[in-house]
Design a protein around this motif. Structure first.
Motif, short mmCIF file in Angstrom:
data_model
loop_
_atom_site.label_atom_id
_atom_site.label_comp_id
_atom_site.label_asym_id
_atom_site.label_seq_id
_atom_site.Cartn_x
_atom_site.Cartn_y
_atom_site.Cartn_z
N ASN A 46 -8.38 6.71 9.77
CA ASN A 46 -9.00 6.65 8.45
C ASN A 46 -7.93 6.38 7.40
O ASN A 46 -7.10 7.25 7.12
CB ASN A 46 -9.72 7.96 8.15
N PRO A 47 -7.92 5.19 6.77
CA PRO A 47 -6.86 4.87 5.80
C PRO A 47 -6.93 5.70 4.52
O PRO A 47 -5.93 5.79 3.80
CB PRO A 47 -7.06 3.39 5.52
N VAL A 48 -8.08 6.30 4.23
CA VAL A 48 -8.17 7.17 3.06
C VAL A 48 -7.34 8.44 3.29
O VAL A 48 -6.79 9.02 2.36
CB VAL A 48 -9.64 7.54 2.76
N GLU A 49 -7.23 8.84 4.55
CA GLU A 49 -6.43 10.02 4.91
C GLU A 49 -5.00 9.65 5.28
O GLU A 49 -4.07 10.41 5.01
CB GLU A 49 -7.10 10.76 6.06
N ASP A 50 -4.82 8.49 5.91
CA ASP A 50 -3.49 8.06 6.34
C ASP A 50 -3.34 6.57 6.07
O ASP A 50 -3.75 5.72 6.86
CB ASP A 50 -3.30 8.34 7.84
N ILE A 51 -2.75 6.25 4.92
CA ILE A 51 -2.65 4.85 4.49
C ILE A 51 -1.74 4.03 5.41
O ILE A 51 -1.88 2.81 5.49
CB ILE A 51 -2.15 4.76 3.02
N SER A 52 -0.84 4.68 6.13
CA SER A 52 0.10 3.94 6.98
C SER A 52 -0.60 3.22 8.13
O SER A 52 -0.02 2.32 8.74
CB SER A 52 1.18 4.86 7.54
N THR A 53 -1.86 3.57 8.41
CA THR A 53 -2.57 2.92 9.50
C THR A 53 -2.82 1.43 9.22
O THR A 53 -3.08 0.65 10.13
CB THR A 53 -3.92 3.64 9.78
N THR A 57 -3.87 7.04 -5.46
CA THR A 57 -4.55 7.61 -4.31
C THR A 57 -4.77 6.53 -3.26
O THR A 57 -4.85 5.34 -3.57
CB THR A 57 -5.91 8.21 -4.71
N ASN A 58 -4.88 6.95 -2.00
CA ASN A 58 -5.14 6.00 -0.93
C ASN A 58 -6.43 5.22 -1.19
O ASN A 58 -6.50 4.01 -0.97
CB ASN A 58 -5.25 6.73 0.41
N PHE A 68 0.83 -1.21 0.00
CA PHE A 68 0.00 0.00 0.00
C PHE A 68 0.87 1.26 0.00
O PHE A 68 0.59 2.23 -0.71
CB PHE A 68 -0.91 0.03 1.23
N ILE A 69 1.91 1.23 0.80
CA ILE A 69 2.80 2.39 0.91
C ILE A 69 3.52 2.63 -0.41
O ILE A 69 3.60 3.78 -0.89
CB ILE A 69 3.83 2.19 2.04
#
Length: 435
Positions: free
Chosen positions: A410-417, A371-372, A362-363
Motif C-alpha cells: 500500500n503506497p499510502v502506508e509505504d511510499i517506497s513501494t 503526505t504519501n 515521491f521519496i
C-alpha cells in the motif's frame, strides 16, 4: 464445377469463422481482478473488485470478482495494490546529462530521437503512463508522441512543448557558449525572442509544429553555459504576448523559473505552471494561490545537481557555482509551498537525472513533509488537472482511459513501494506484468 462450388462454400465458411472470431475478440473485455484498489482522491482502499476494460477505456468498476464472459481475458491482481498510472509533468526524453569528460561533441537529431525512444520505454516501465516533455532540440518528442500513438514505439502518452522559448543569451538560447563566428543569431522559429512580436511568432510556430503547449525560460538556469541562474529574462510585454497567444491557440504554458522576479512576472501574465521555483517566497506563493498557478517542484533535479557539483570537473566552470547554490534550495522551497497550500503537480526534470528513476521524486517530496496520499494525488489527479484532462485520466472510474499500474504494498502506508511497479497498462494494453 463440383470442386469450384465446394471451394467457394469452403471459403465462405472460413470467412464466416474468421468474422465471428474477430467479432468475439472485439466484443471481449479485459477483467482485472483487483485485491486492493486505491482511490487516489481520498487514499481509501477497496477490497476485492473487478475493473472491466473495453478497448482503451474503463467500462465499470464493481465489487467482487466478476465471472468472465466467453473470450474475456482475466488478469489476476488479487495480491497487488492498484492505482492510476503516474504522470510526470517535467521530463526531457531526448537528453540525459553526463559529465563534461563524457559529453559528445556532436549529437545529430536522429540520435536524439533514438535516445528519446529508449528513454520513453524506461519511463513507461517505471509506471509513468503520461509525461509532459518540456524542451527539445527540434521535433524529437513531437515525432515520438505521434509514433507512440500509432503503436510504432513503446512509451508513455506524451504532451510536449517542442522547442523551448527563450531570450537572447537566456537559459534556452542554443548558441550560449558558442564562438560568435560559429552561428547566426537564432530566430523566433528556433526559440529565441526579443519582443512581443517575436513572442507571437514563436508561439505560432510551435502550434504549426504540432506542440501541445509552450515552455519558456522565465529566468536563468543551472545547466546553461551562462552566468546567472536566477535573473528575469522576459519583459512583462513579452510574457503577456506569449500567454495571450498560447491561450488563443489552446496551448498550455509552463515557465522554468528559479528567481523571484521572473516567477512573479510569469504568474501575473497568467502562466499555467512554475517549474523548479527555487527562490519562491510568500508573495509569489500568494500570487500563485490567487491565480490557480501550479507548482512543479522537480526536487530530484536540485538534489542531483547539488550532489554532482561535489565531483571535480563534472560541470563546466560557469555551471558549477549555480549547481552548488540553487540545487540544495528546491526541497526547502517545496516544503514551504506545500505547507502554504500552493497547488502542486508531480515533476522530476528527468533528463537531468536518469530516465526511469522518476519514482525518486515521491521519496523526496514525502521526506520534505508531504503526505504519501498527497504525493500520489500530485502524480495522478493534480497532473491531470494541469493538463486539462481530468475527465480522461488521474482516477480509476468508468469512462476514464485505462491507464492502470500495480505495486506490491500500500503506497499510502509505504511510499517506497513505487520503486517497483509490477504491472503497467496504458490505453487498455498491458506493457508489463510481473505479478
Amino acid at each position: 464445377m463440383f470442386r469450384i462450388n465446394n471451394h467457394k462454400k469452403y471459403m465462405k465458411k472460413i470467412a464466416l469463422l474468421f468474422t465471428l472470431s474477430i467479432s468475439a475478440l472485439i466484443n471481449a473485455d479485459t477483467l482485472l481482478h483487483v485485491g486492493n484498489l486505491l482511490d487516489t482522491n481520498n487514499g481509501e482502499i477497496s477490497k476485492a473488485v473487478t475493473i472491466r476494460i473495453k478497448g482503451n477505456k474503463i467500462l465499470e468498476v464493481t465489487k467482487g470478482y466478476s465471472t468472465p464472459k466467453k473470450n474475456d481475458e482475466i488478469v489476476n491482481l488479487k495480491q497487488s495494490y492498484v492505482l492510476p498510472g503516474f504522470m510526470d509533468m517535467h521530463v526531457h526524453l531526448a537528453q540525459e546529462y553526463v559529465p563534461k569528460a563524457e559529453r559528445r561533441s556532436k549529437i545529430e537529431p536522429e540520435y536524439r530521437a533514438l535516445f528519446a525512444a529508449n528513454a520513453a520505454s524506461k519511463t513507461l516501465m517505471a509506471g509513468f503512463t503520461s509525461v509532459r516533455n518540456l524542451g527539445d532540440g527540434g521535433m524529437e518528442t513531437i515525432s515520438l508522441r505521434d509514433a507512440i500513438k500509432e503503436g510504432l514505439v513503446i512509451g508513455p502518452r506524451i504532451f510536449t512543448s517542442g522547442k523551448t522559448i527563450a531570450t537572447t543569451g537566456g537559459h534556452g538560447d542554443p548558441t550560449n557558449g558558442m564562438p560568435k563566428d560559429n552561428y547566426s543569431p537564432p530566430s523566433p522559429e528556433e526559440g529565441v525572442i526579443d519582443s512581443p512580436e517575436d513572442a507571437k511568432k514563436a508561439v505560432r510556430q510551435r502550434y504549426k509544429d504540432g506542440a501541445d503547449g509552450i515552455k519558456i525560460t522565465a529566468t536563468g538556469g543551472v545547466l546553461s553555459v551562462a552566468k546567472s541562474g536566477e535573473n528575469p529574462q522576459f519583459t512583462d510585454e513579452e510574457l503577456n504576448s506569449i500567454v495571450a497567444t498560447a491561450n488563443d491557440y489552446g496551448l498550455w504554458t509552463a515557465a522554468h523559473a528559479h528567481g523571484k522576479e521572473g516567477m512573479k512576472r510569469a504568474v501575473i501574465a497568467g502562466i499555467n505552471s512554475i517549474e523548479h521555483g527555487t527562490y519562491m517566497d510568500q508573495e509569489v506563493m500568494d500570487l500563485m494561490k490567487s491565480r490557480g498557478t501550479y507548482y512543479v517542484p522537480t526536487i530530484m533535479a536540485g538534489d542531483w545537481v547539488a550532489e554532482k557539483a561535489k565531483i571535480p570537473n563534472f560541470f563546466p566552470a560557469l555551471v558549477k557555482p549555480k549547481a552548488e547554490k540553487i540545487g540544495p534550495q528546491i526541497q526547502s522551497t517545496f516544503a514551504k509551498a506545500y505547507k502554504a497550500g500552493v497547488k502542486i503537480a508531480f515533476g522530476t526534470d528527468s533528463g537531468v537525472s536518469a530516465h526511469g528513476d522518476n519514482w525518486q521524486e515521491f521519496i523526496l517530496m514525502t521526506n520534505a513533509g508531504m503526505t504519501n496520499q498527497d504525493a500520489l494525488k500530485s502524480a495522478t489527479i493534480e497532473t491531470a488537472k494541469l493538463l486539462r484532462i481530468e475527465d480522461k485520466l488521474g482516477q480509476i472510474k468508468p469512462g476514464m482511459l485505462a491507464d492502470i499500474i500495480a505495486v506490491q504494498q500500500n503506497p499510502v502506508e509505504d511510499i517506497s513501494t513505487v520503486e517497483n511497479v509490477i504491472f503497467v497498462m496504458k490505453d487498455g494494453v498491458i506493457f508489463k506484468d510481473n505479478t
